[in-house]
Design a protein around this motif. Structure first.
Motif, PDB file in Angstrom:
ATOM      1  N   GLN A 175      -5.199  11.090  15.082  1.00 39.17           N
ATOM      2  CA  GLN A 175      -4.401  10.365  14.109  1.00 39.17           C
ATOM      3  C   GLN A 175      -4.146  11.179  12.850  1.00 39.17           C
ATOM      4  OE1 GLN A 175      -3.101   7.375  14.718  1.00 39.17           O
ATOM      5  NE2 GLN A 175      -4.079   7.260  16.726  1.00 39.17           N
ATOM      6  N   ASN A 176      -4.759  12.365  12.764  1.00 36.14           N
ATOM      7  CA  ASN A 176      -4.653  13.212  11.578  1.00 36.14           C
ATOM      8  C   ASN A 176      -5.031  12.423  10.324  1.00 36.14           C
ATOM      9  OD1 ASN A 176      -4.319  15.915  11.133  1.00 36.14           O
ATOM     10  ND2 ASN A 176      -2.102  15.837  10.939  1.00 36.14           N
ATOM     11  N   THR A 177      -6.099  11.688  10.448  1.00 35.32           N
ATOM     12  CA  THR A 177      -6.546  10.801   9.373  1.00 35.32           C
ATOM     13  C   THR A 177      -8.002  11.100   9.034  1.00 35.32           C
ATOM     14  OG1 THR A 177      -5.035   9.043  10.067  1.00 35.32           O
ATOM     15  CG2 THR A 177      -6.917   8.387   8.712  1.00 35.32           C
ATOM     16  N   GLN A 222      -0.846   9.996   2.885  1.00 33.76           N
ATOM     17  CA  GLN A 222      -0.780   8.582   2.546  1.00 33.76           C
ATOM     18  C   GLN A 222      -2.182   8.020   2.461  1.00 33.76           C
ATOM     19  OE1 GLN A 222       2.084   6.723   1.847  1.00 33.76           O
ATOM     20  NE2 GLN A 222       0.593   5.167   1.205  1.00 33.76           N
ATOM     21  N   ALA A 223      -2.588   7.664   1.250  1.00 28.49           N
ATOM     22  CA  ALA A 223      -3.935   7.136   1.042  1.00 28.49           C
ATOM     23  C   ALA A 223      -3.889   5.619   0.914  1.00 28.49           C
ATOM     24  CB  ALA A 223      -4.548   7.740  -0.218  1.00 28.49           C
ATOM     25  N   SER A 224      -4.937   4.973   1.391  1.00 34.26           N
ATOM     26  CA  SER A 224      -5.033   3.522   1.287  1.00 34.26           C
ATOM     27  C   SER A 224      -6.492   3.101   1.330  1.00 34.26           C
ATOM     28  CB  SER A 224      -4.259   2.857   2.433  1.00 34.26           C
ATOM     29  OG  SER A 224      -4.819   3.220   3.677  1.00 34.26           O
ATOM     30  N   GLY A 225      -6.727   1.810   1.026  1.00 37.57           N
ATOM     31  CA  GLY A 225      -8.063   1.259   1.179  1.00 37.57           C
ATOM     32  C   GLY A 225      -8.801   0.944  -0.101  1.00 37.57           C
ATOM     33  N   LEU A 276     -11.845   4.190   2.483  1.00 31.96           N
ATOM     34  CA  LEU A 276     -10.545   4.765   2.171  1.00 31.96           C
ATOM     35  C   LEU A 276     -10.032   5.542   3.374  1.00 31.96           C
ATOM     36  CD1 LEU A 276     -11.176   6.170  -1.428  1.00 31.96           C
ATOM     37  CD2 LEU A 276     -10.548   3.854  -0.733  1.00 31.96           C
ATOM     38  N   SER A 277      -8.718   5.520   3.538  1.00 35.40           N
ATOM     39  CA  SER A 277      -8.082   6.277   4.608  1.00 35.40           C
ATOM     40  C   SER A 277      -7.025   7.202   4.024  1.00 35.40           C
ATOM     41  CB  SER A 277      -7.404   5.334   5.608  1.00 35.40           C
ATOM     42  OG  SER A 277      -8.322   4.440   6.165  1.00 35.40           O
ATOM     43  N   GLY A 333      -2.249  13.242  -2.076  1.00 31.60           N
ATOM     44  CA  GLY A 333      -1.762  11.891  -1.878  1.00 31.60           C
ATOM     45  C   GLY A 333      -1.500  11.214  -3.208  1.00 31.60           C
ATOM     46  N   GLN A 334      -1.047   9.966  -3.147  1.00 28.08           N
ATOM     47  CA  GLN A 334      -0.613   9.263  -4.352  1.00 28.08           C
ATOM     48  C   GLN A 334      -1.752   8.621  -5.126  1.00 28.08           C
ATOM     49  OE1 GLN A 334      -0.721   8.015  -1.416  1.00 28.08           O
ATOM     50  NE2 GLN A 334      -0.937   5.797  -1.446  1.00 28.08           N
ATOM     51  N   GLY A 335      -2.936   8.566  -4.560  1.00 28.89           N
ATOM     52  CA  GLY A 335      -4.066   7.971  -5.253  1.00 28.89           C
ATOM     53  C   GLY A 335      -4.215   6.504  -4.924  1.00 28.89           C
TER      54      GLY A 335
END
Length: 126
Positions: free
Chosen positions: A75-77, A4-7, A19-20, A117-119
């Motif tokens: 957090q495996n992030t 799960q990508a975000s930021g 970005l995370s 991830g979804q980008g």
């Protein structure tokens, strides 16, 4: 395994974004995690990667000194801190993960990664 990508977002030249990418389902013996990016009409490019066994990081020449990749093991992030952003950094950024370790010379090759991830869109513009 899910990534799960975000930021992403819109930022002015010279600005910063973080970005995370959070991975669920990866085991403790998993391989590297990485970020790639793709602009319209261009091929997907390697940005940065981290060897999850050694925590050693690797960067594309175009982002060295501006981007920093780090990892929160609990957090495996993974986090991609992007500073001094330029218009040419505009792209969709994808995080990727591999099941098992790989030799360093292959860590920047997209085809070796098993999960994506979804980008998240990053736009650098004034």
């Amino acid at each position: 395994v899910q990534l799960q990508a975000s930021g992403g977002g819109l930022v002015q030249p010279g600005g910063s974004l973080r970005l995370s990418c959070t991975a669920s389902g990866l085991t403790s013996s998993s391989g590297p995690m990485a970020w790639f990016r793709q602009s319209p009409g261009k091929e997907r490019d390697f940005v940065a990667a981290i060897d999850t066994w050694t925590s050693r990081t690797y960067y594309a020449d175009s982002v060295k000194g501006r981007f920093t990749l780090s990892r929160d093991k609990r957090q495996n992030t993974v986090y991609l801190e992007m500073n001094m952003l330029k218009p040419e950094d505009t792209a969709v950024y994808y995080c990727a993960a591999r099941n098992v370790r790989i030799v360093t010379s292959s860590i920047s090759r997209g085809e070796v990664y098993d999960y994506w991830g979804q980008g998240t869109q990053v736009t650098v513009s004034s």
